[in-house]
Design an enzyme around this catalytic site. Sequence first.
Site, PDB file in Angstrom:
ATOM      1  N   SER A 124       0.834  -1.204   0.000  1.00 17.97           N
ATOM      2  CA  SER A 124       0.000   0.000   0.000  1.00 17.97           C
ATOM      3  C   SER A 124       0.862   1.244   0.000  1.00 17.97           C
ATOM      4  O   SER A 124       1.981   1.256   0.539  1.00 17.97           O
ATOM      5  CB  SER A 124      -0.865  -0.014   1.266  1.00 17.97           C
ATOM      6  OG  SER A 124      -1.473   1.233   1.470  1.00 17.97           O
ATOM      7  N   TYR A 150      -2.371  -0.874  10.830  1.00 20.33           N
ATOM      8  CA  TYR A 150      -2.582  -1.441   9.489  1.00 20.33           C
ATOM      9  C   TYR A 150      -1.375  -1.121   8.593  1.00 20.33           C
ATOM     10  O   TYR A 150      -0.803  -2.004   7.951  1.00 20.33           O
ATOM     11  CB  TYR A 150      -3.871  -0.876   8.860  1.00 20.33           C
ATOM     12  CG  TYR A 150      -3.917  -1.060   7.361  1.00 20.33           C
ATOM     13  CD1 TYR A 150      -4.180  -2.305   6.805  1.00 20.33           C
ATOM     14  CD2 TYR A 150      -3.673   0.013   6.490  1.00 20.33           C
ATOM     15  CE1 TYR A 150      -4.193  -2.486   5.430  1.00 20.33           C
ATOM     16  CE2 TYR A 150      -3.682  -0.160   5.118  1.00 20.33           C
ATOM     17  CZ  TYR A 150      -3.946  -1.414   4.599  1.00 20.33           C
ATOM     18  OH  TYR A 150      -3.945  -1.589   3.234  1.00 20.33           O
ATOM     19  N   LYS A 154       1.821  -3.569   6.691  1.00 22.65           N
ATOM     20  CA  LYS A 154       2.270  -3.578   5.288  1.00 22.65           C
ATOM     21  C   LYS A 154       3.785  -3.337   5.220  1.00 22.65           C
ATOM     22  O   LYS A 154       4.498  -4.007   4.469  1.00 22.65           O
ATOM     23  CB  LYS A 154       1.526  -2.512   4.476  1.00 22.65           C
ATOM     24  CG  LYS A 154       0.044  -2.761   4.322  1.00 22.65           C
ATOM     25  CD  LYS A 154      -0.231  -4.023   3.526  1.00 22.65           C
ATOM     26  CE  LYS A 154      -1.719  -4.313   3.415  1.00 22.65           C
ATOM     27  NZ  LYS A 154      -1.994  -5.644   2.851  1.00 22.65           N
TER      28      LYS A 154
HETATM   29  P1  NAD Z   1     -11.163  -6.745   1.113  1.00 25.63           P
HETATM   30  O1  NAD Z   1     -11.399  -6.702   2.574  1.00 25.63           O
HETATM   31  O2  NAD Z   1     -12.313  -6.507   0.202  1.00 25.63           O
HETATM   32  O3  NAD Z   1     -10.487  -8.149   0.713  1.00 25.63           O
HETATM   33  C1  NAD Z   1      -9.631  -8.850   1.586  1.00 25.63           C
HETATM   34  C2  NAD Z   1     -10.154 -10.276   1.668  1.00 25.63           C
HETATM   35  O4  NAD Z   1      -9.311 -11.031   2.541  1.00 25.63           O
HETATM   36  C3  NAD Z   1     -11.578 -10.369   2.232  1.00 25.63           C
HETATM   37  O5  NAD Z   1     -12.357 -11.155   1.354  1.00 25.63           O
HETATM   38  C4  NAD Z   1     -11.403 -11.040   3.590  1.00 25.63           C
HETATM   39  O6  NAD Z   1     -12.515 -11.869   3.917  1.00 25.63           O
HETATM   40  C5  NAD Z   1     -10.143 -11.841   3.370  1.00 25.63           C
HETATM   41  N1  NAD Z   1      -9.329 -12.142   4.557  1.00 25.63           N
HETATM   42  C6  NAD Z   1      -8.878 -11.280   5.511  1.00 25.63           C
HETATM   43  N2  NAD Z   1      -8.113 -11.933   6.398  1.00 25.63           N
HETATM   44  C7  NAD Z   1      -8.071 -13.235   6.005  1.00 25.63           C
HETATM   45  C8  NAD Z   1      -7.441 -14.411   6.508  1.00 25.63           C
HETATM   46  N3  NAD Z   1      -6.703 -14.375   7.617  1.00 25.63           N
HETATM   47  N4  NAD Z   1      -7.639 -15.566   5.847  1.00 25.63           N
HETATM   48  C9  NAD Z   1      -8.418 -15.624   4.733  1.00 25.63           C
HETATM   49  N5  NAD Z   1      -9.007 -14.552   4.216  1.00 25.63           N
HETATM   50  C10 NAD Z   1      -8.846 -13.372   4.839  1.00 25.63           C
HETATM   51  O7  NAD Z   1      -9.981  -5.718   0.796  1.00 25.63           O
HETATM   52  P2  NAD Z   1      -9.426  -5.207  -0.601  1.00 25.63           P
HETATM   53  O8  NAD Z   1      -9.773  -3.778  -0.711  1.00 25.63           O
HETATM   54  O9  NAD Z   1      -9.813  -6.128  -1.678  1.00 25.63           O
HETATM   55  O10 NAD Z   1      -7.872  -5.309  -0.313  1.00 25.63           O
HETATM   56  C11 NAD Z   1      -7.096  -6.425  -0.703  1.00 25.63           C
HETATM   57  C12 NAD Z   1      -5.680  -6.238  -0.197  1.00 25.63           C
HETATM   58  O11 NAD Z   1      -5.162  -5.019  -0.718  1.00 25.63           O
HETATM   59  C13 NAD Z   1      -5.567  -6.130   1.327  1.00 25.63           C
HETATM   60  O12 NAD Z   1      -4.393  -6.779   1.745  1.00 25.63           O
HETATM   61  C14 NAD Z   1      -5.472  -4.634   1.551  1.00 25.63           C
HETATM   62  O13 NAD Z   1      -4.791  -4.325   2.740  1.00 25.63           O
HETATM   63  C15 NAD Z   1      -4.691  -4.198   0.334  1.00 25.63           C
HETATM   64  N6  NAD Z   1      -4.899  -2.783  -0.008  1.00 25.63           N
HETATM   65  C16 NAD Z   1      -6.161  -2.315  -0.186  1.00 25.63           C
HETATM   66  C17 NAD Z   1      -6.358  -0.974  -0.480  1.00 25.63           C
HETATM   67  C18 NAD Z   1      -7.749  -0.424  -0.665  1.00 25.63           C
HETATM   68  O14 NAD Z   1      -7.930   0.775  -0.587  1.00 25.63           O
HETATM   69  N7  NAD Z   1      -8.771  -1.219  -0.945  1.00 25.63           N
HETATM   70  C19 NAD Z   1      -5.252  -0.115  -0.601  1.00 25.63           C
HETATM   71  C20 NAD Z   1      -3.984  -0.624  -0.427  1.00 25.63           C
HETATM   72  C21 NAD Z   1      -3.810  -1.973  -0.131  1.00 25.63           C
HETATM   73  C1  UD1 Z   2      -6.791   5.552   3.597  1.00 26.36           C
HETATM   74  C2  UD1 Z   2      -5.801   5.040   4.621  1.00 26.36           C
HETATM   75  C3  UD1 Z   2      -4.685   4.301   3.935  1.00 26.36           C
HETATM   76  C4  UD1 Z   2      -5.232   3.209   3.028  1.00 26.36           C
HETATM   77  C5  UD1 Z   2      -6.185   3.876   2.031  1.00 26.36           C
HETATM   78  C6  UD1 Z   2      -6.793   2.918   1.058  1.00 26.36           C
HETATM   79  C7  UD1 Z   2      -5.911   6.666   6.463  1.00 26.36           C
HETATM   80  C8  UD1 Z   2      -5.151   7.641   7.276  1.00 26.36           C
HETATM   81  N1  UD1 Z   2      -5.274   6.136   5.415  1.00 26.36           N
HETATM   82  O1  UD1 Z   2      -6.113   6.424   2.777  1.00 26.36           O
HETATM   83  O2  UD1 Z   2      -3.829   3.698   4.889  1.00 26.36           O
HETATM   84  O3  UD1 Z   2      -4.179   2.555   2.351  1.00 26.36           O
HETATM   85  O4  UD1 Z   2      -7.241   4.500   2.774  1.00 26.36           O
HETATM   86  O5  UD1 Z   2      -7.688   2.085   1.692  1.00 26.36           O
HETATM   87  O6  UD1 Z   2      -7.045   6.348   6.768  1.00 26.36           O
HETATM   88  N2  UD1 Z   2     -12.125  11.917   2.932  1.00 26.36           N
HETATM   89  C9  UD1 Z   2     -13.126  12.819   3.249  1.00 26.36           C
HETATM   90  N3  UD1 Z   2     -14.296  12.330   3.745  1.00 26.36           N
HETATM   91  C10 UD1 Z   2     -14.538  10.994   3.922  1.00 26.36           C
HETATM   92  C11 UD1 Z   2     -13.500  10.079   3.589  1.00 26.36           C
HETATM   93  C12 UD1 Z   2     -12.310  10.581   3.106  1.00 26.36           C
HETATM   94  O7  UD1 Z   2     -12.966  14.022   3.088  1.00 26.36           O
HETATM   95  O8  UD1 Z   2     -15.621  10.614   4.372  1.00 26.36           O
HETATM   96  C13 UD1 Z   2     -10.877  12.429   2.333  1.00 26.36           C
HETATM   97  C14 UD1 Z   2      -9.622  12.099   3.125  1.00 26.36           C
HETATM   98  O9  UD1 Z   2      -9.328  13.114   4.040  1.00 26.36           O
HETATM   99  C15 UD1 Z   2      -8.579  12.000   2.000  1.00 26.36           C
HETATM  100  C16 UD1 Z   2      -9.392  11.487   0.802  1.00 26.36           C
HETATM  101  O10 UD1 Z   2     -10.745  11.787   1.085  1.00 26.36           O
HETATM  102  O11 UD1 Z   2      -8.094  13.276   1.675  1.00 26.36           O
HETATM  103  C17 UD1 Z   2      -9.262   9.980   0.575  1.00 26.36           C
HETATM  104  O12 UD1 Z   2      -9.572   9.306   1.781  1.00 26.36           O
HETATM  105  P1  UD1 Z   2      -9.633   7.708   1.862  1.00 26.36           P
HETATM  106  O13 UD1 Z   2     -10.500   7.182   0.782  1.00 26.36           O
HETATM  107  O14 UD1 Z   2      -9.981   7.348   3.272  1.00 26.36           O
HETATM  108  O15 UD1 Z   2      -8.145   7.237   1.519  1.00 26.36           O
HETATM  109  P2  UD1 Z   2      -6.743   7.697   2.166  1.00 26.36           P
HETATM  110  O16 UD1 Z   2      -6.921   8.658   3.260  1.00 26.36           O
HETATM  111  O17 UD1 Z   2      -5.841   8.060   1.067  1.00 26.36           O
END
Ligand code: NAD
Ligand code: UD1
Length: 338
Positions: A124, A150, A154
């Site tokens: 991330s 969290y 990572k």
């Molecule tokens: P998500 O929660 O939709 O998907 C994660 C999946 O992992 C879920 O289906 C959950 O049930 C499963 N899971 C969690 N712990 C588990 C375990 N111990 N064993 C088996 N299954 C398990 O999240 P996502 O948005 O699809 O994210 C996927 C990956 O990408 C995650 O590792 C997340 O941290 C990373 N990531 C997500 C974002 C984002 O904004 N969505 C950003 C950066 C990184």
């Molecule tokens: C957040 C997480 C980051 C994670 C990422 C993707 C924090 C501090 N960081 O990032 O670790 O990897 O999500 O899942 O939480 N915002 C609003 N109103 C809202 C929600 C968000 O104004 O209701 C703004 C936030 O201040 C930011 C932007 O929208 O400027 C994006 O927010 P968000 O979607 O939560 O992502 P990140 O903050 O980038």
Amino acid sequence: MNILVTGGAGYIGSHTLVELYAAGHTAVVVDNLSNSSQESLRRVETIVGANIPFVQLDVADRTALAAVFAEHKFDAAIHFAGLKAVGESVAKPLAYYRNNIDSTLALVELMLENSVNNLVFSSSATVYGDPAELPLTEQSRVGVGITNPYGQTKFMIEQILRDVCVANPQFSATLLRYFNPVGAHPSGTIGEDPGGLPNNLLPYVTQVAIGKLDSVKVFGNDYDTVDGTGVRDYIHVVDLARGHIAALGHMQPGAQAYNLATGTGTSVLELIAAVEQAASKNIPYEVVARRPGDVAACYASPALANTELSWRADLTIQQACVDSWRWQSQNPHGYENH
Ligand code: NAD
Ligand code: UD1
């Protein structure tokens, strides 16, 4: 290739399954469904026109996971499984360290025991903490100013995987640093399904657009940015999913990080305006206090992934909003009731 996909029922995993099959690969999914529904996999199967083997298990359960390795032969694993809610991780740090790190250790141990030497890991942008420079590159400082457990998981898992690669010269770990994934598959049948109140901006905005929530709370408008609101690098989840297929095509021994980003920053107000256009609706918002732990701006250069993985983000933020809105309006309750 046959790919073990952990966390494949989730948001990014389900979209990546579609792209895996489109590229001619097959997959076996393991997921404990702690933050997802098996309905997402049924819908992926409809999109790809194939049955995808699924085992409900906790990746940290070595015995259960070993049985999957015994039954299938894998060329690589993509490790999405993990807990990802930033605020929850502050309240429940042990649950986050236990789940995210234990599951990675169990997976990598079994990969090594079974001579599966290619891993793609969901990292991330959070590993950059408070960005020291913009745009971020893979050479930018990491690990300083990470404000929550969290993010720490990572950062720690990246380090663990680097150490594994040093000790096992045949092992390949691709650390994909996602910026802000948004959007949904253009079919409107799969998308992001946050349980309860969305933490992330775009699902919050689409839930206001559909009338589930009253107004968007904009977390601060006094940042040093284009309009004072937070700026992020939003990337369409289909582009992000394709980045995994590109990574599988370029696995080389050793650990390598890549930013999966667009290179372009978008402010909160710009994103709200883009959803207003996509949904043809006025979206009420109010400015509230900054959210603790937020940074003003975060965006990255995707140059390394462009050149080394031959991958680039093609879809626009407007397209992401159109696709998110289609998913949200066709599935107002997400995967619920299935
Ligand atoms: P998500 O929660 O939709 O998907 C994660 C999946 O992992 C879920 O289906 C959950 O049930 C499963 N899971 C969690 N712990 C588990 C375990 N111990 N064993 C088996 N299954 C398990 O999240 P996502 O948005 O699809 O994210 C996927 C990956 O990408 C995650 O590792 C997340 O941290 C990373 N990531 C997500 C974002 C984002 O904004 N969505 C950003 C950066 C990184
Ligand atoms: C957040 C997480 C980051 C994670 C990422 C993707 C924090 C501090 N960081 O990032 O670790 O990897 O999500 O899942 O939480 N915002 C609003 N109103 C809202 C929600 C968000 O104004 O209701 C703004 C936030 O201040 C930011 C932007 O929208 O400027 C994006 O927010 P968000 O979607 O939560 O992502 P990140 O903050 O980038």
